[in-house]
Write a protein that holds these residues in place. Structure first.
Motif, short mmCIF file in Angstrom:
data_model
loop_
_atom_site.label_atom_id
_atom_site.label_comp_id
_atom_site.label_asym_id
_atom_site.label_seq_id
_atom_site.Cartn_x
_atom_site.Cartn_y
_atom_site.Cartn_z
N GLU A 40 -39.71 -19.32 13.94
CA GLU A 40 -39.12 -20.61 13.57
C GLU A 40 -39.94 -21.26 12.46
O GLU A 40 -39.39 -21.83 11.51
N GLU A 41 -41.28 -21.18 12.56
CA GLU A 41 -42.14 -21.75 11.53
C GLU A 41 -41.96 -21.01 10.20
O GLU A 41 -41.90 -21.64 9.15
N ALA A 44 -38.77 -22.13 8.66
CA ALA A 44 -38.87 -23.49 8.12
C ALA A 44 -39.55 -23.48 6.75
O ALA A 44 -39.11 -24.18 5.82
N ARG A 47 -37.12 -22.09 4.26
CA ARG A 47 -36.11 -23.09 3.96
C ARG A 47 -36.65 -24.13 2.97
O ARG A 47 -35.99 -24.49 2.00
N GLU A 48 -37.89 -24.60 3.21
CA GLU A 48 -38.49 -25.58 2.30
C GLU A 48 -38.67 -25.02 0.89
O GLU A 48 -38.41 -25.71 -0.09
#
Length: 77
Positions: A40-41, A44, A47-48
């Motif tokens: 998940e990290e 993220a 995505r950023e």
């Protein structure tokens, strides 16, 4: 009359022979603990990066960081 002391070279050679049998402990690198990142990290961060295409240097730093982590894993395993 007292006997003459042995020459310094003889004493140094004897000391060298006695020390030559000493083994050094095997080299063991100091291994830092690697931070574990969850999927998940990682998503993220991806995505950023995708949302901010203006960040030109950050992906290069992250690639270098990933390479360093891989090298540490290779050395310390």
């Amino acid at each position: 009359m007292a006997p003459a002391p042995p020459p310094a070279g003889l004493l140094a050679g004897l000391a060298l022979c006695l020390l030559a049998g000493c083994n050094q402990p095997p080299f063991r690198p100091l291994c830092p603990a690697l931070v574990h990142y969850s999927p998940e990290e990682e998503r993220a961060v991806a995505r950023e990066l995708h949302l901010h295409p203006d960040l030109k240097e950050t992906p290069l730093f992250l690639l270098d960081y990933g390479n360093e982590r891989h090298e540490i894993q290779e050395i310390c395993s």
